[in-house]
Enzyme design. Sequence first.
Site, PDB file in Angstrom:
ATOM      1  N   GLU A 175       0.826  -1.206   0.000  1.00  0.00           N
ATOM      2  CA  GLU A 175       0.000   0.000   0.000  1.00  0.00           C
ATOM      3  C   GLU A 175       0.863   1.259   0.000  1.00  0.00           C
ATOM      4  O   GLU A 175       2.048   1.217   0.294  1.00  0.00           O
ATOM      5  CB  GLU A 175      -0.925   0.018   1.214  1.00  0.00           C
ATOM      6  CG  GLU A 175      -0.345  -0.502   2.502  1.00  0.00           C
ATOM      7  CD  GLU A 175       0.894   0.199   2.998  1.00  0.00           C
ATOM      8  OE1 GLU A 175       0.921   1.456   2.967  1.00  0.00           O
ATOM      9  OE2 GLU A 175       1.839  -0.481   3.436  1.00  0.00           O
ATOM     10  N   GLU A 318       4.502  -0.672   1.634  1.00  0.00           N
ATOM     11  CA  GLU A 318       4.685  -0.802   0.181  1.00  0.00           C
ATOM     12  C   GLU A 318       4.610  -2.237  -0.317  1.00  0.00           C
ATOM     13  O   GLU A 318       4.644  -2.479  -1.515  1.00  0.00           O
ATOM     14  CB  GLU A 318       6.030  -0.213  -0.286  1.00  0.00           C
ATOM     15  CG  GLU A 318       6.263   1.234   0.007  1.00  0.00           C
ATOM     16  CD  GLU A 318       7.607   1.721  -0.522  1.00  0.00           C
ATOM     17  OE1 GLU A 318       8.348   0.926  -1.132  1.00  0.00           O
ATOM     18  OE2 GLU A 318       7.927   2.902  -0.322  1.00  0.00           O
TER      19      GLU A 318
END
Length: 349
Positions: A175, A318
């Site tokens: 994310e 991430e």
Amino acid sequence: MKLLQKIIKNIQPLDSEIMKKSRTRVDNLIKPPKSLGKLEAITVQLAGITKNIHPSVEHKAIIIMAADHGVYEEGVAPNPQSITIEQTLNFPKGLTGVCAIGEISNAKIVTVDIGINGELPLNSGVINKKIKYGTDNFAKGPAMTRKEAVDAIEVGIEIAQQQIKRGVNLIGVGEMGITNTTASTAILAVLGNIPPKEITGKGSGLDSKGIQHKIKVIEKAIDINKPDPDDGLDVLAKVGGLEIGGMAGVILGSAANRVPVVIDGYIATVSALIAKSIEPKVKDYLIPSHASMELGGKRASELLGVEPMLYMNMCLGEGSGAALAFPIIDAACNMNDKMITFKEASMNP
């Protein structure tokens, strides 16, 4: 909602018979029993997921969901919200942490704008699936409508299925979104019935005063919205985030297609809790990667019922932890494929 309902119906238990055969084979490889620990467990789990005693995870992708949060206006993050756009644009360029780590395993990085508060340039390499320009401020009311929460999940399902159709057989979730630890902590507090003060961390760099303010904002949001802990969609809609919903959708869509999902750290684990609340069988399709240094990370993993395999003092997000776990999963498959059994070696254990 029709897509979500269809996907839920398609999620089946792991194949127990194949898992028994896989366990027998692994136990009889030329080594002391259980001596390769979690590699053995991963192999057996992959066999049950894929219905194949020799599972393959050659084609990997990390799907990154990017979105903003309206609660940012409450001052719960030390960094400007514009970082969400700036960093999201760096993923297709291969310049971020997850890109560097994922390159080791030739993992494809798939970046999705599911709710960034702004417009990305055309031809940026980011898939535009924007539902809205960030969630609403959940310190004042629901983060989104129930329909928007379902839409976010269905975006994740669609992206996962697109990648699977292109041959991807191992997916990681990640994310990008300033303030998403605030939403994740609110979700965890509700689903786990945990006081926010016990699990609220510094996020991307809050000091002690900032953390105390963040706790009060989360407490206020839960008090105002009163999310139902027995209804994951209600929790997502009231105190969640679009990228969290998107990752939950990736998990559900992958499980429905019998593809294993590697979850990253804190925020990805919380998204898995949402997916599990919608369909509990998805848990068996999850491979945890690392133990996040975020304060609520341990409680999130415990509530989900998984044990991270890596302790690397990481909290980047991430999907970086998922990327780091990919070579370990490759090693599990290689162990299964390249080692021989005692019988094949004409040896007696």
